[in-house]
Design a protein around this motif. Structure first.
Motif, short mmCIF file in Angstrom:
data_model
loop_
_atom_site.label_atom_id
_atom_site.label_comp_id
_atom_site.label_asym_id
_atom_site.label_seq_id
_atom_site.Cartn_x
_atom_site.Cartn_y
_atom_site.Cartn_z
N PRO A 366 0.83 -1.22 0.00
CA PRO A 366 0.00 0.00 0.00
C PRO A 366 0.86 1.26 0.00
O PRO A 366 0.52 2.24 -0.67
CB PRO A 366 -0.81 -0.11 1.30
N PHE A 367 1.99 1.23 0.72
CA PHE A 367 2.86 2.41 0.74
C PHE A 367 3.35 2.73 -0.67
O PHE A 367 3.39 3.89 -1.08
CB PHE A 367 4.06 2.18 1.67
N LEU A 368 3.71 1.69 -1.43
CA LEU A 368 4.20 1.93 -2.80
C LEU A 368 3.14 2.66 -3.62
O LEU A 368 3.43 3.61 -4.35
CB LEU A 368 4.57 0.61 -3.47
N PHE A 369 1.90 2.19 -3.51
CA PHE A 369 0.83 2.84 -4.28
C PHE A 369 0.61 4.27 -3.81
O PHE A 369 0.46 5.19 -4.61
CB PHE A 369 -0.47 2.03 -4.16
N PHE A 370 0.58 4.46 -2.49
CA PHE A 370 0.28 5.80 -1.97
C PHE A 370 1.41 6.78 -2.29
O PHE A 370 1.17 7.93 -2.64
CB PHE A 370 0.05 5.74 -0.44
N ALA A 371 2.65 6.32 -2.15
CA ALA A 371 3.78 7.23 -2.41
C ALA A 371 3.87 7.56 -3.90
O ALA A 371 4.13 8.71 -4.27
CB ALA A 371 5.07 6.61 -1.90
N SER A 372 3.61 6.54 -4.76
CA SER A 372 3.70 6.82 -6.20
C SER A 372 2.58 7.76 -6.62
O SER A 372 2.74 8.57 -7.54
CB SER A 372 3.64 5.54 -7.01
N LEU A 434 -3.78 -9.56 1.27
CA LEU A 434 -3.37 -9.84 -0.11
C LEU A 434 -1.90 -10.22 -0.10
O LEU A 434 -1.13 -9.79 0.76
CB LEU A 434 -3.59 -8.59 -0.98
N ASP A 435 -1.53 -11.01 -1.11
CA ASP A 435 -0.16 -11.50 -1.16
C ASP A 435 0.82 -10.36 -1.42
O ASP A 435 0.67 -9.60 -2.37
CB ASP A 435 -0.03 -12.57 -2.25
N GLU A 436 1.83 -10.26 -0.58
CA GLU A 436 2.75 -9.13 -0.63
C GLU A 436 3.68 -9.21 -1.85
O GLU A 436 3.90 -8.23 -2.56
CB GLU A 436 3.55 -9.11 0.68
N ARG A 437 4.19 -10.43 -2.15
CA ARG A 437 5.13 -10.59 -3.26
C ARG A 437 4.43 -10.32 -4.60
O ARG A 437 4.90 -9.54 -5.41
CB ARG A 437 5.65 -12.02 -3.25
N LEU A 438 3.26 -10.93 -4.77
CA LEU A 438 2.47 -10.67 -5.98
C LEU A 438 2.13 -9.19 -6.05
O LEU A 438 2.11 -8.58 -7.12
CB LEU A 438 1.17 -11.46 -5.91
N TRP A 444 4.66 -2.71 -9.63
CA TRP A 444 5.64 -2.25 -10.62
C TRP A 444 5.10 -2.40 -12.04
O TRP A 444 5.38 -1.57 -12.91
CB TRP A 444 6.98 -2.97 -10.43
N THR A 445 4.32 -3.45 -12.29
CA THR A 445 3.73 -3.59 -13.63
C THR A 445 2.80 -2.41 -13.91
O THR A 445 2.86 -1.81 -14.99
CB THR A 445 2.89 -4.89 -13.73
N LEU A 446 1.97 -2.09 -12.94
CA LEU A 446 1.04 -0.97 -13.15
C LEU A 446 1.80 0.34 -13.31
O LEU A 446 1.51 1.14 -14.20
CB LEU A 446 0.07 -0.85 -11.97
N PHE A 447 2.80 0.54 -12.46
CA PHE A 447 3.50 1.82 -12.45
C PHE A 447 4.28 2.03 -13.75
O PHE A 447 4.18 3.07 -14.40
CB PHE A 447 4.43 1.90 -11.24
N ILE A 448 5.01 0.99 -14.17
CA ILE A 448 5.79 1.13 -15.40
C ILE A 448 4.85 1.19 -16.60
O ILE A 448 5.00 2.03 -17.49
CB ILE A 448 6.79 -0.04 -15.53
N PHE A 490 -0.93 -2.19 -22.72
CA PHE A 490 -1.08 -3.63 -22.50
C PHE A 490 -0.35 -4.08 -21.24
O PHE A 490 -0.81 -4.98 -20.53
CB PHE A 490 -0.64 -4.41 -23.74
N LEU A 491 0.79 -3.44 -20.94
CA LEU A 491 1.49 -3.76 -19.70
C LEU A 491 0.61 -3.38 -18.51
O LEU A 491 0.49 -4.13 -17.53
CB LEU A 491 2.82 -3.00 -19.65
N PHE A 492 -0.04 -2.23 -18.60
CA PHE A 492 -0.94 -1.79 -17.53
C PHE A 492 -2.07 -2.80 -17.36
O PHE A 492 -2.42 -3.18 -16.24
CB PHE A 492 -1.49 -0.40 -17.85
N ALA A 493 -2.61 -3.25 -18.50
CA ALA A 493 -3.70 -4.24 -18.45
C ALA A 493 -3.21 -5.52 -17.77
O ALA A 493 -3.93 -6.13 -16.97
CB ALA A 493 -4.21 -4.54 -19.85
N ALA A 494 -1.96 -5.90 -18.03
CA ALA A 494 -1.40 -7.08 -17.37
C ALA A 494 -1.35 -6.85 -15.86
O ALA A 494 -1.61 -7.77 -15.07
CB ALA A 494 -0.01 -7.37 -17.92
N GLY A 495 -1.02 -5.62 -15.47
CA GLY A 495 -1.00 -5.28 -14.04
C GLY A 495 -2.37 -5.44 -13.41
O GLY A 495 -2.51 -5.97 -12.30
#
Lengths: 655, 199
Positions: A366-372, A434-438, A444-448, A490-495
């Motif tokens: 969650p921190f990654l999402f909030f900070a980004s 939710l799974d932390e590793r996944l 990162w998939t969504l962000f990139i 498409f990368l975002f969609a994969a995320g």
């Protein structure tokens, strides 16, 4: 019905009294089975429905976007016809901005508000159920246009005269217009519910200056919606009348004016933009500090800037219309207002940065999402600031630069906090983490993917590529940029797929969360995960902004919230009503039980929408009679008992 | 700010007066409806100021029916207020009579307004002014109809003995809506009937 209306001094009971819990469960639990589900008014069930439905619409809107990106991956492609492409970008916008962006935030707020506020349900539980049903039906209503000859095809802003009958004879625009009126009813009902809830049904001691920022965000958005939604409902109604009754509101030949549409639309549209980001900013303001292990820096400035943003947000709508030939004075005013609105946004940004800076960040998903989100908000904010300048706006309007800007704003400030919010509150809703590793892969998939898709749009916009074109010729320097954008999409969609996969997996195999897996500070983490149907076994008494952190935060004041004992209010479905500012109890409210009327009402109004669409006035008339009957059943008052004069002697004044 | 809060005292149970959630909900409904009428009037004044020829009739509209009708509506509000004052002292028959009278005046208003519509020489499709006139007054008429249905329901519920001097939140809430519908008429009357005399 003995003692239906009376007065009493609430009994006191320890929170862990099993007899009490059993009684409350019996009172509040939704009975199993389809009938129970259709009639339920439990805010937690409704909240999750909102979230799931909004995500389904997000996926639909995403598929439409992917089709557009396939079409635009190379120059001169013809996967979609121009007509199909128009429907795709229109429905993509309608779906994302209306059917996803606000409802998903309403989902969080519906689920969380009574838990955050220390009460048992929203102020109007049946209205809450109704606002969900009519939202769902309005979305279905608009999408059924595809079964009836084609969807709306003039963009989500639906400008006249593109949408006038002689240029757009199909029914798509009518579906959109009437569907938006239904959707507006949902938004308005929801907004009324949020506003009354925050002012009236909180825990004792939850004064306005102790509200979590998420509540400030949704409250502000709701106040904005209350005043803004009528503009767009009216505009759509007038458009439908122009098309099907023959009125002349937007018809230049009859003394009307197409620009009236743009004014009404953007008077609504710009406050709406804030309505779909302020609650999401609230999610971050409450979530981010949890992972920085300290309270938000600048609670009061952030709360005030939330309200200020909406206030100024009502005075900037013309910046969507700089290219329509308005007087210079008008443009100067709205340009200046659009610059000024940056200030409250900047206050919030600095507060978030300072919170990270002064805290001890824990780098959970969650921190990654909030900070980004903070970073993406700054990028989207800067490109918005650029287009507030009239000359630059003339250069950039209707190009892909604007598309880049609005996606940085809407995905950056809405989708990222929302997904972060799901990672944050999923354990509360389901009892499992939710799974932390996944989750890291997911982030990162969504962000990139996001940046790969939308950053190049700034450049293709600056190179002059216009919005809403179904294809483009090779050799303008747009080819590579568009190809990168398509890859990113498409990368975002994969995320998004990874996210869905994580949810599906963790629902079954996720780590058991316990009441407070993140050691967070607010009341929802004081109850079990998932919470019992009655939320709190005894209504808590609140003495600070961070009831669960009081022992760690000496600077938060000497007050101590009381969670382990309080009033069980277990005589019927009950919760405290409190004074608006200080949160002092002044009434014990009786809350309604489950009911079919919300669903029936939503079905009837949807039927009225189809009646108007088919111009079947007899159907409309009969359905209207049904609406009145349904309202009567809904509002029928319980009989008043003979003796109710006792509370004249009580110590609070009865007015 | 209050540091210690006590709920250990006698509290009324259920919907009471201005503490009823419905009272707050009605104010919210009024806020959003007021915004709706503000946007309707904005459209009228916007087209008046921006459009070349919206079709405003050469002579200002006649006040022969509209002015008395305005007083009828104001009168219904006053009667309702009078009834409520009685109700708080337990005079439920007076409240019942007030609800009936206000309802009757509301119905008369709608009938007179219907006659006013029939007398108009233009239609809703003729020009933007016609569209505005019939849409704005039509929206108001719908609200009067809604208010009248509300009064009728309150009349029946009062007759059935659902309310008394203490427990009467639905009447207060319904009356609030009726007063709002009357206030809206004053803005419409001012904009469509009186304003053209200033032009």
């Amino acid at each position: 019905m003995k003692d239906t209306y009376d007065n009493r001094t609430p009994a006191l009971s320890p929170a862990d009294d099993p007899a009490n819990a059993a009684r409350l469960r019996q009172l509040w639990e939704t009975p199993p089975g389809l009938r129970g589900q259709l009639a339920t008014v439990d805010h937690k069930i409704i909240g999750i429905r909102y979230l799931v439905t909004a995500f389904l619409f997000l996926v639909l809107g995403g598929l439409e976007a992917l089709m557009m990106r396939l079409q635009l991956a190379h120059a001169d492609q013809h996967l979609l016809s121009p007509a199909q492409y128009n429907q795709m970008f229109s429905m993509h916008g309608i779906t994302m901005i209306f059917l996803y962006a606000l409802p998903v935030l309403s989902g969080f707020s519906n689920y969380l508000w009574p838990l955050l506020l220390g009460s048992r349900d929203m102020a109007f539980p049946r209205l809450n159920a109704f606002s969900y049903w009519i939202y769902l039906f309005s979305g279905i209503f608009i999408y059924t246009s595809f079964l009836a000859g084609g969807g709306p095809d003039s963009g989500w802003f639906n400008y006249v005269p593109y949408t006038a009958l002689n240029y757009n004879p199909g029914q798509g625009i009518d579906f959109y217009a009437l569907g938006m009126i239904l959707f507006g009813i949902s938004t308005t009902a929801g907004s009324i519910n949020f506003i009354v809830t925050v002012f009236r049904t909180r825990a004792p001691g939850m004064s306005l200056n102790r509200l979590p920022i998420l509540i400030w965000g949704t409250l502000t958005a709701s106040l904005g919606n209350l005043l803004a939604v009528p503009a767009v409902s009216l505009a759509f109604f007038m458009l439908w009348m122009d098309r099907r009754i023959g009125t002349r509101f937007f018809d230049e030949g009859g003394g009307g004016d197409p620009l009236l549409w743009q004014h009404l639309f953007w008077m609504f549209g710009h406050p709406w933009v804030y309505a779909i980001v302020l609650p999401a900013m609230g999610i971050v303001s409450d979530g981010l500090p949890t992972f920085c292990r300290r309270p938000l820096v600048g609670y009061t400035p952030v709360a005030l800037s939330t309200v200020a943003t909406m206030f100024i947000g009502f005075g900037v709508w013309v910046h969507h219309m700089f290219a329509t030939g308005l007087p210079a004075l008008s443009m100067s005013f709205f340009s200046a207002a659009s610059f000024i609105i940056v200030i409250p946004s900047a206050v919030a940004v600095f507060a978030w940065i300072a919170t990270i800076w002064l805290g001890r960040p824990v780098f959970k998903v969650p921190f990654l999402f909030f900070a980004s989100f903070v970073l993406l908000f700054v990028i989207g904010g800067v490109s918005g600031f650029m287009t507030a300048a009239v000359p630059l706006d003339w250069q950039l309007t209707d190009t892909y630069f604007i598309v880049a800007h609005l996606h940085y704003v809407l995905l950056g400030i809405n989708v990222f906090p929302v997904i972060g919010g799901v990672y944050f509150w999923f354990p509360k809703m389901t009892g499992r983490l939710l799974d932390e590793r996944l989750g890291r892969w997911n982030f990162w998939t969504l962000f990139i993917g996001f940046n790969l898709a939308f950053f190049p749009m700034h450049i293709s916009g600056l190179l002059g590529m216009p919005r809403r074109v179904y294809t483009y010729p090779a050799g303008y320097g747009w080819d590579t940029l568009n190809f990168i954008t398509t890859l990113g999409a498409f990368l975002f969609a994969a995320g998004v797929l990874l996210f869905v996969f994580n949810v599906a997996l963790s629902l079954r195999r996720g780590e058991i969360a316990g009441p407070n897996p993140w050691y967070a500070s607010t009341l929802e983490w004081a109850v079990s995960s998932p919470p019992p149907p009655y939320n709190f076994a005894v209504i808590p008494t609140v003495a600070s902004r961070h009831p669960l952190w009081e022992t760690h935060l000496p600077e938060e004041g000497s007050g101590r919230s009381i969670l382990d004992q309080g009033a069980p209010l277990a005589e019927a479905r009950e919760t405290f009503g409190v004074t608006a500012l200080d949160g002092e109890p002044d009434v014990i409210l009786r809350m309604p039980t489950d009911s079919w009327t919300p669903l029936v009402m939503a079905l009837l109004l949807t039927a009225l929408g189809y009646g108007a669409l088919l111009r079947n006035w007899a159907l409309c008339g009969w359905v209207s009679v049904g609406v009145v009957g349904c309202l009567l059943v809904w509002l029928w008052p319980p009989a008043a008992p003979a003796k109710t004069l006792k509370y004249r002697t009580m110590d609070v004044r009865y007015d | 700010m209050i540091d210690t809060i006590s709920f250990r005292r006698n509290l009324p149970v259920g919907a009471v007066g201005h503490r009823a959630l419905g009272w707050w909900g009605m104010w919210m409904l009024i806020a959003t409806e007021a915004a709706l009428f503000a946007y309707l009037l904005f459209s009228y004044f916007y087209l008046l100021s921006q459009s070349q020829n919206i079709g405003l009739p050469a002579t200002p509209p006649s006040l022969r029916l509209a002015l008395p009708n305005t007083f009828i509506l104001i009168g219904s509000s006053l009667i309702l207020w009078w009834g409520e004052r009685g109700m708080r002292r337990g005079r439920m028959m007076r409240q019942l009579a007030a609800l009936g009278l206000a309802l009757a005046l509301g119905v008369i208003f709608m009938a007179v307004q219907g006659e006013e519509w029939r007398n108009k020489t233009f239609s809703i499709t003729e020009h933007a002014y016609g569209s505005l006139y019939f849409t704005v007054t039509g929206f108001h008429m719908l609200h009067v109809l809604g208010g009248a249905l509300m009064l009728a329901a309150l009349f029946v519920w009062t007759a059935l003995g659902h309310f008394n001097a203490e427990r009467n939140a639905p009447i207060t809430i319904g009356a609030l809506y009726w007063h709002f519908v009357d206030a809206v008429w004053l803005t419409i009357f001012g904009s469509f009937y009186l304003y053209p005399y200033l032009l």
